[in-house]
Scaffold this motif. Sequence first.
Motif, PDB file in Angstrom:
ATOM      1  N   SER A 147       1.402  -1.488  -0.023  1.00  0.00           N
ATOM      2  CA  SER A 147       0.038  -0.251   0.266  1.00  0.00           C
ATOM      3  C   SER A 147       1.358   1.080   0.197  1.00  0.00           C
ATOM      4  O   SER A 147       0.684   2.124  -1.147  1.00  0.00           O
ATOM      5  CB  SER A 147      -0.929   0.192   0.915  1.00  0.00           C
ATOM      6  N   LEU A 148       2.061   1.217   0.992  1.00  0.00           N
ATOM      7  CA  LEU A 148       2.856   2.511   0.872  1.00  0.00           C
ATOM      8  C   LEU A 148       3.954   2.236  -0.459  1.00  0.00           C
ATOM      9  O   LEU A 148       4.040   3.491  -1.015  1.00  0.00           O
ATOM     10  CB  LEU A 148       3.902   2.100   1.553  1.00  0.00           C
ATOM     11  N   GLY A 151       4.311   5.565  -5.234  1.00  0.00           N
ATOM     12  CA  GLY A 151       3.795   5.372  -7.191  1.00  0.00           C
ATOM     13  C   GLY A 151       3.081   6.090  -7.239  1.00  0.00           C
ATOM     14  O   GLY A 151       3.414   6.843  -8.395  1.00  0.00           O
ATOM     15  N   TRP A 152       2.259   6.356  -6.969  1.00  0.00           N
ATOM     16  CA  TRP A 152       0.536   7.140  -7.438  1.00  0.00           C
ATOM     17  C   TRP A 152       1.412   8.684  -7.384  1.00  0.00           C
ATOM     18  O   TRP A 152       0.878   9.686  -8.075  1.00  0.00           O
ATOM     19  CB  TRP A 152      -0.511   7.539  -6.803  1.00  0.00           C
ATOM     20  N   LEU A 157      -4.150  12.731  -3.908  1.00  0.00           N
ATOM     21  CA  LEU A 157      -3.577  12.463  -1.975  1.00  0.00           C
ATOM     22  C   LEU A 157      -4.356  11.648  -1.968  1.00  0.00           C
ATOM     23  O   LEU A 157      -4.444  10.173  -1.197  1.00  0.00           O
ATOM     24  CB  LEU A 157      -2.859  13.500  -0.977  1.00  0.00           C
ATOM     25  N   LEU A 158      -5.949  12.266  -1.670  1.00  0.00           N
ATOM     26  CA  LEU A 158      -6.462  11.462  -1.500  1.00  0.00           C
ATOM     27  C   LEU A 158      -6.691  10.061  -2.957  1.00  0.00           C
ATOM     28  O   LEU A 158      -7.102   9.480  -2.458  1.00  0.00           O
ATOM     29  CB  LEU A 158      -8.534  11.928  -1.447  1.00  0.00           C
ATOM     30  N   LEU A 159      -6.887   9.942  -3.832  1.00  0.00           N
ATOM     31  CA  LEU A 159      -7.239   9.335  -4.833  1.00  0.00           C
ATOM     32  C   LEU A 159      -5.763   8.433  -4.377  1.00  0.00           C
ATOM     33  O   LEU A 159      -6.184   7.128  -4.445  1.00  0.00           O
ATOM     34  CB  LEU A 159      -7.023   9.490  -6.333  1.00  0.00           C
ATOM     35  N   GLY A 160      -5.230   8.526  -4.403  1.00  0.00           N
ATOM     36  CA  GLY A 160      -3.784   7.816  -4.241  1.00  0.00           C
ATOM     37  C   GLY A 160      -3.833   7.020  -2.377  1.00  0.00           C
ATOM     38  O   GLY A 160      -3.618   6.098  -2.877  1.00  0.00           O
ATOM     39  N   LEU A 210      -6.867   4.210  -3.745  1.00  0.00           N
ATOM     40  CA  LEU A 210      -5.757   3.296  -4.633  1.00  0.00           C
ATOM     41  C   LEU A 210      -4.963   2.332  -3.971  1.00  0.00           C
ATOM     42  O   LEU A 210      -5.034   1.242  -3.272  1.00  0.00           O
ATOM     43  CB  LEU A 210      -4.994   4.002  -5.669  1.00  0.00           C
ATOM     44  N   ALA A 211      -4.396   2.710  -2.688  1.00  0.00           N
ATOM     45  CA  ALA A 211      -3.207   1.941  -1.735  1.00  0.00           C
ATOM     46  C   ALA A 211      -4.174   0.731  -1.063  1.00  0.00           C
ATOM     47  O   ALA A 211      -3.859  -0.083  -0.301  1.00  0.00           O
ATOM     48  CB  ALA A 211      -2.950   3.168  -1.122  1.00  0.00           C
TER      49      ALA A 211
END
Length: 162
Positions: free
Chosen positions: A11-12, A17-18, A30-33, A36-37
């Motif tokens: 997840s990290l 990466g995102w 940051l919210l979308l990352g 996704l994580a």
Amino acid sequence: MKRWLPSPWLSLGIFGGWVLLARSTGAGTLLLGAALAVVMPLLARPLRPQPGPLRHLGVLARLILRVGRDVLRSALQVGRRVLRARRQPPRSAFVVVPLTLRNEHALAALAMITAVIPGTVWCELAPDRSALLLHVFDLDDEAHFLAHFSADYEQPLKEIFE
């Protein structure tokens, strides 16, 4: 915690990466990352194999050092052979390596080892896992290569995983 983040390191990595790919630290990125994580490892959980048993950590440490040494040594040998290819072409060959490994984690580790060593390519694994077809860039002595492969890679992996 394990229920929402089954693989915290994965997840990290996904989050980092995102953010790197987006090249932004905005709130939306940051919210979308973060979403996704959390979601991607949950969706991929059924695809992940169970962790393999690791035994004999000293053997594992020696194997890692041996692979590092062989990567450097092989890179130098392949480089020399490429530079001398016009005068003396390399003796490429396909080699059938008989295997006694059966553990799927050990075979995966062997595939990774083979992939990182310059001059060797994993081509095919027999359906019954009894033999492996390798392509070797420059092969002097097949018997010596087979003995080296078995002693340096296959036997330590058997000790570690089986």
